[in-house]
Design an enzyme around this catalytic site. Sequence first.
Site, PDB file in Angstrom:
ATOM      1  NE  ARG A 194     -36.016   8.101  -2.155  1.00  0.00           N
ATOM      2  CZ  ARG A 194     -36.026   8.703  -0.962  1.00  0.00           C
ATOM      3  NH1 ARG A 194     -35.983  10.012  -0.894  1.00  0.00           N
ATOM      4  NH2 ARG A 194     -36.105   7.993   0.143  1.00  0.00           N
TER       5      ARG A 194
ATOM      6  CG  HIS B  97     -41.814  -2.551  14.075  1.00  0.00           C
ATOM      7  ND1 HIS B  97     -41.062  -3.684  14.201  1.00  0.00           N
ATOM      8  CD2 HIS B  97     -41.873  -2.285  12.763  1.00  0.00           C
ATOM      9  CE1 HIS B  97     -40.694  -4.085  13.006  1.00  0.00           C
ATOM     10  NE2 HIS B  97     -41.167  -3.255  12.113  1.00  0.00           N
TER      11      HIS B  97
ATOM     12  CD  GLU C 134     -33.074  14.120  -1.693  1.00  0.00           C
ATOM     13  OE1 GLU C 134     -33.642  14.000  -0.599  1.00  0.00           O
ATOM     14  OE2 GLU C 134     -32.763  13.138  -2.388  1.00  0.00           O
TER      15      GLU C 134
ATOM     16  CG  ASN D  60     -38.077  15.012   4.926  1.00  0.00           C
ATOM     17  OD1 ASN D  60     -38.874  15.908   5.146  1.00  0.00           O
ATOM     18  ND2 ASN D  60     -38.448  13.780   4.669  1.00  0.00           N
ATOM     19  CG  ASP D  61     -32.003  14.612   2.747  1.00  0.00           C
ATOM     20  OD1 ASP D  61     -31.375  14.586   3.814  1.00  0.00           O
ATOM     21  OD2 ASP D  61     -32.395  13.590   2.159  1.00  0.00           O
TER      22      ASP D  61
ATOM     23  NE  ARG E 231     -33.898  13.394   7.274  1.00  0.00           N
ATOM     24  CZ  ARG E 231     -34.292  12.848   6.129  1.00  0.00           C
ATOM     25  NH1 ARG E 231     -33.697  13.183   4.991  1.00  0.00           N
ATOM     26  NH2 ARG E 231     -35.267  11.976   6.095  1.00  0.00           N
TER      27      ARG E 231
ATOM     28  NE  ARG F  45     -38.658   8.367   2.656  1.00  0.00           N
ATOM     29  CZ  ARG F  45     -39.616   9.189   3.101  1.00  0.00           C
ATOM     30  NH1 ARG F  45     -40.823   8.729   3.311  1.00  0.00           N
ATOM     31  NH2 ARG F  45     -39.355  10.456   3.334  1.00  0.00           N
TER      32      ARG F  45
ATOM     33  CB  CYS G 251     -42.014  13.517  -1.931  1.00  0.00           C
ATOM     34  SG  CYS G 251     -40.269  13.552  -2.361  1.00  0.00           S
TER      35      CYS G 251
HETATM   36  C1  PEP Z   1     -36.552  14.299   1.641  1.00  0.00           C
HETATM   37  O1  PEP Z   1     -35.341  14.407   1.811  1.00  0.00           O
HETATM   38  O2  PEP Z   1     -37.361  15.226   1.802  1.00  0.00           O
HETATM   39  C2  PEP Z   1     -37.125  12.993   1.264  1.00  0.00           C
HETATM   40  C3  PEP Z   1     -38.395  12.871   0.940  1.00  0.00           C
HETATM   41  O3  PEP Z   1     -36.311  11.922   1.280  1.00  0.00           O
HETATM   42  P1  PEP Z   1     -35.906  11.122   2.619  1.00  0.00           P
HETATM   43  O4  PEP Z   1     -36.720  11.663   3.757  1.00  0.00           O
HETATM   44  O5  PEP Z   1     -36.181   9.688   2.335  1.00  0.00           O
HETATM   45  O6  PEP Z   1     -34.454  11.460   2.725  1.00  0.00           O
HETATM   46 MG    MG Z   2     -33.992  12.862   1.144  1.00  0.00          MG
END
Ligand code: PEP
Ligand code: MG
Length: 571
Positions: free
Chosen positions: A331, A188, A430, A453-454, A464, A295, A501
């Site tokens: 999503r 938080h 992803e 990110n993934d 990650r 999300r 995203c």
């Molecule tokens: C991603 O993987 O880039 C993504 C936006 O999803 P998350 O970060 O929620 O896995």
């Molecule tokens: Mg992801």
Amino acid sequence: MGDVLRGTGVVAGIAIANAKVLSGDLTGYLNKYNAGTPDVESGKMTEAIKAASAELAQLIATAKANSQDSQADIMDAHYTMVNDPGLAANMYGKIEQGTAAPQAALTAAEEFATLFDSMPDPYLRERAADVRDVGRRLARLLLGVGHIQYEAEAIVLCAEEIEPSVAASMPEGPVCGIVLGKASTTSHTVIIAKARGIPTVAGLGSSLTRIADGTAIIVDGNTGQVLLEPTPEQLAEYQHKAEAEAARRQQDAQLAALEAVTLDGKRIQLAANVGSPSDMTAARKQGAEGVGLFRSEYLFMGRAVPPSEEEQFAAYKEVAEQCGSQLCVIRTMDIGGDKPLHYLNIAKEENPFLGWRAIRISLERTDLFITQLKAILRAGAFGKVAIMLPMIISTAEITAARECVKQAVAELRMEGKAFAPDVPLGIMIETPAAAVMAQQLAGECDFFSIGTNDLVQYTLAVDRGNPAVSSLYSHFHPAVLALIDNVVKAGHNHNIWVGMCGEMAGDPLAAPLLTAMGIDELSMSAPSIPRVKAVIRKLEEKPIRELLEQALALNEARAIRRLMEDYISGQ
Ligand code: PEP
Ligand code: MG
């Protein structure tokens, strides 16, 4: 020259001030406390609960008045905890057995926190900090120890972990930076720091103890560096950087109402990533054009049973309505990986990121999936929504998901509920499989959104969330850039829009390359929008095409990043 400590930059920006180290140690006060009879201690506890409730009510009102929705929500949760009959029964029980009231508050809260600590759901684990915070608030009131006193002078708060209530009650002025020993990006305190734009470095670990109270300190949230007792040269260098940043932020903020359009008219949609309806306040303030990633799994976390269709519908409808005529991309639940859910009974997995997660769960637990789809379709009657599927690796998954959408439509028709029948269905790109097969996948869906990110972690085989390999994790890796380029081309060949995203979307250094590739939409956490927009508005097709060619010819992520830094600094 002073020490340089290294952590992870979790909120960008530079802070220069003296350190205020929060030890939060109440031992001395507890030792000096004169305990009365159990009756007297019980009476004091009742008074402390009333006083804590009043303090929290005041904090909630102030946060709401300042549109600090996430802080108000946290304090609301603390208000509920402080008045929780289970916690009270435990505290009074300890007092009955002869424990002094302040110690009873701390011990009872610790017992509850330990329960949260052992929960598999990371959201619930984070709540341990909240219940400890509530126990300490009561103990402080009983011991007559005030919260941290702020002066007008600027400080950098340094602590292993900052209690959420301390973070939420930070006045706007004096706290100009935060340094944390713990490495939580979902705590938080980090959420509050992000919402307020306070430069923050987390994950310093044991090197935090090298910071003494009153030390002159520089926090660089861009690089994760913390400089102690800086030299006059370092001070001058960072003062210059901080001034340049402040001036740029001020300039960027004036762009909120303008479009993200290049000098030659290429328009890019800049949307927000949100986790709950309360994130929409910041999204609107920063000029977000709709939501590119809702999300939805956050609605499923921190609870004993899945949210009902009605609960989900209410949340999706609220966000869709706030997006007005702009698109709201919802999503479907991305559970599993680092977001386990205990009520789904996910067996312990050796490699949760490669396991039973996201679309894989949805297509097996079609009861949950169809309920979610129905809620999204119903929200579509109140705004412009789209469905986005996470972790896709094959066309068969899209086909199976479409069957579920049909089933959801049939059920809604039977039930006579209002809904939007033609909601677009897109997928996240992803996984390397999806990026390589983008041509085939593009023929089966209405849009792509690249989840870097993934995609980065799977392409580079770099976790990650693992600090030990974080130096290898980069969205500028040539393999990642080649995949992204392929995805944009494949999408456009099939006339579908391609967005992004993942965190790369909010990186101003990446914006010229993504624009040159032809990306249509970038969705990011709201505070990143103005900077990315400012960069895009200065781009011109020919030079960025050449820049992209140059970048794609390089072999090292670091070299590409440097190229981009040079380009942006010359912009
Ligand atoms: C991603 O993987 O880039 C993504 C936006 O999803 P998350 O970060 O929620 O896995
Ligand atoms: Mg992801």
